[in-house]
Design an enzyme around this catalytic site. Sequence first.
Site, PDB file in Angstrom:
ATOM      1  CG  ASP A 301      25.703  23.850  44.129  1.00  0.00           C
ATOM      2  OD1 ASP A 301      24.925  23.327  43.309  1.00  0.00           O
ATOM      3  OD2 ASP A 301      25.578  25.021  44.521  1.00  0.00           O
TER       4      ASP A 301
HETATM    5  C1  BGC Z   1      22.908  25.827  42.484  1.00  0.00           C
HETATM    6  C2  BGC Z   1      22.102  25.076  43.509  1.00  0.00           C
HETATM    7  C3  BGC Z   1      21.097  24.195  42.834  1.00  0.00           C
HETATM    8  C4  BGC Z   1      21.825  23.272  41.882  1.00  0.00           C
HETATM    9  C5  BGC Z   1      20.917  22.299  41.158  1.00  0.00           C
HETATM   10  C6  BGC Z   1      23.462  24.922  41.406  1.00  0.00           C
HETATM   11  O1  BGC Z   1      24.017  25.653  40.357  1.00  0.00           O
HETATM   12  O2  BGC Z   1      23.963  26.497  43.134  1.00  0.00           O
HETATM   13  O3  BGC Z   1      21.471  25.974  44.377  1.00  0.00           O
HETATM   14  O4  BGC Z   1      20.376  23.475  43.787  1.00  0.00           O
HETATM   15  O5  BGC Z   1      22.492  24.051  40.901  1.00  0.00           O
HETATM   16  O6  BGC Z   1      20.142  22.922  40.234  1.00  0.00           O
END
Ligand code: BGC
Length: 756
Positions: A301
């Site tokens: 993530d």
């Molecule tokens: C979130 C994800 C997301 C990623 C990219 C993160 O903060 O937890 O779900 O896909 O950002 O935007």
Amino acid sequence: MRNILKINVLGCLFLLMMLPVQAKSVSLSTTEKVQLEKEKKMNRFLDDLLKKMTLEEKIGQMSQALLDWSPDKNPLDPGSDGGKDLRLGRVGSIFNVAGVDVSYKLQKIAVEETRLHIPLIFGFDVIHGLKTVFPLPLAEAASWDLSAIERSARIAAVEASAMGIHWVFSPMVDIARDARWGRIAEGAGEDPYLGALIAKARVRGYQGDDLSKNNTVVACAKHFAAYGAGIAGRDYNAVDLSERQLREVYLLPFKAAVEAGAGTLMASFNTVNGIPASANSFLLRKILKEEWGFDGFVVSDFESVKELVAHGYAENEKDAARLAANAGLDMEMKSNTYRNELLKQVEAGLVSEKVINEAVRRILTIKYRLGLFEDPYRYCDANREKTELLTPEHIRAARDMARKSIVLLKNENNTLPLKKDIGKLAVIGALADSHDMLGCWGGLGDQKDVVPILQGIKAAVSPNTEILYSHGCELESKTPEDFTEALNVARQADQIIMVMGESAGMTGESQSRIRIDIPGNQEALLKEVMKLGKPVVVLLTNGRPLSIPWEAEHVPAIVETWFLGIQTGNAIADVLFGDCNPSGKLPVSFPYNIGQVPLYYSELSTGRPKAEKPDDPFRSRYADATNDAVYPFGYGLSYTTFEYSNLRTDQPVLPMKGSIKISVDVKNTGNCSGEEVVQLYIRDLSASVCRPVKELKGFQKLFFESGETKTVQFVLTPENLNYYDANMKWRVEPGTFTVFVGGNSRDVLKTNFQLN
Ligand code: BGC
């Protein structure tokens, strides 16, 4: 499917090798042969490519960049830092780039200006639609309509691919049982069975039957794992749970996504039993890659590799890169620990080249399956971008999905549907005339494409109906407000619609809240309006279960409308005025009070269940409140009514190697046709580990004409009853089971059968 097929093909090959010579006539089907040839061809290609790659280029593939587009840093400029990284092959993937023009330019750099011409893969947060924004995922789950959910994902894939996106960071398949957690809005609710089926539907929708088509995209099941179980409902928080809970509840939808062929998974921010998920080899290697045979790749993530330091798991970023790579985290999102540190870690012998090669092969495999090596510009079709976004067909589907997502919570004396010719209709509430109805993660949705509730209502009523509107009060004000205008409007009306709840931004990432009642002065205003003694309908807007005990008791009609995307107003009007009979059912329990959460229907019993002796204080209960939900999982009304009777099994015993048929008669006892979600739950009455009081094991969404009776049949096999026993073996033990069937998880008929 692709995955399963591959496992089967490889399984067959393995069998062939193991069989004695005379038995080698076992032959593969034509599809299997074709698939095998494709895999062989791909593997030859990848072997070749991997041999040519330097270690730095390999680590580049493991790095996903968020480009900096500020004027002096434009990555298209070869002299900028980003531009240099791209041209040196130090970037394998880019996220948050959408649009054919820009994706074409970036891809051209990768394909023409890097040494090995390896195409980039572009990822984007397409969570419930891109331009045509559909209802929040939690709302879609309330439809219990798997083909509609699949179609929603399919349309999102068509639009994403038309804008140069190859890869969507979706579906979010985290089970969520804590209404405080803002990200409950992004998933399919509290139940692993429903969650698993929805995960599969979404993966099928995104990936279609062939990833290499130009209108399919690779899915990313996230956040692996147990992100929804954060302590106290706080986002990013630690997760501490038994392996049984982990596997039976939180991993089930991920497993389903992998079985459906999901090409990628995203590791979560949280720790699981003390180990951050992004460096958790038990999750990433043992369970995902070894046990489940997942052959795609795992992305971190946002900066979650770097965050291993803040977790106190890694001493520094160098350590973080090593720990994550060794644990099986294939690609790093946003932070640069792989790019900056991994090479040195390999040179120091702390990360083996085998680990790097495996990760890179997985990433290249997905690029290959997307057809990017064959035609890197496959997704750069300017014509598609012009013609395939927000089409009338997509908008119609969004309206249909939104109608299906609405849940009728209360409808005393058939308050709803309203007549279209209703005299004076007051619509009151700050969200009634708002375009901010996309909900969190609205993709590239444009608020100007949203039909606000008021607009939808105006379009639906007859010309004789006069609509009066008042903003009412602020959503979140902490000081008393003047209700005069709203009450004046209400006083003049024959019918009042109160639009109440949370704003779109109150759920989603980092939006955990310690209160889940209706914020600000909204409820105080409602109470004043109710004093006028006029008929009132409440429309709830929210991305999480709200606690609404007062409304549940006093307001005659309540409609759960979530955030329904661009067609919000039209879909709500369709339901309010009876053009659509609501059929949604809650995918998550609605508590009386925040003090009950986490609240979910499939809890374990206690030694002192309250139901046995409701008046005994020494029972598992709250001294000051009920244990139950106001509106339980699976609950939702219709403009018609359904009567369940005659629940029976075709035999008293389910044999260990057989199946049992469960039948129930369901009758539409009301005056109009409608759909009902017939739900089947089971309970294993005694086992080597305590089993939940109810577990969903089947459902059917069926249409009934007024007066029609259908015999609804379910078939259960012992495999459907499996769980992890006391020794963590996935199996079922003989014994007595109760089977429950009904229109929600609370109001059910029940009967027993034996398994032996
Ligand atoms: C979130 C994800 C997301 C990623 C990219 C993160 O903060 O937890 O779900 O896909 O950002 O935007």
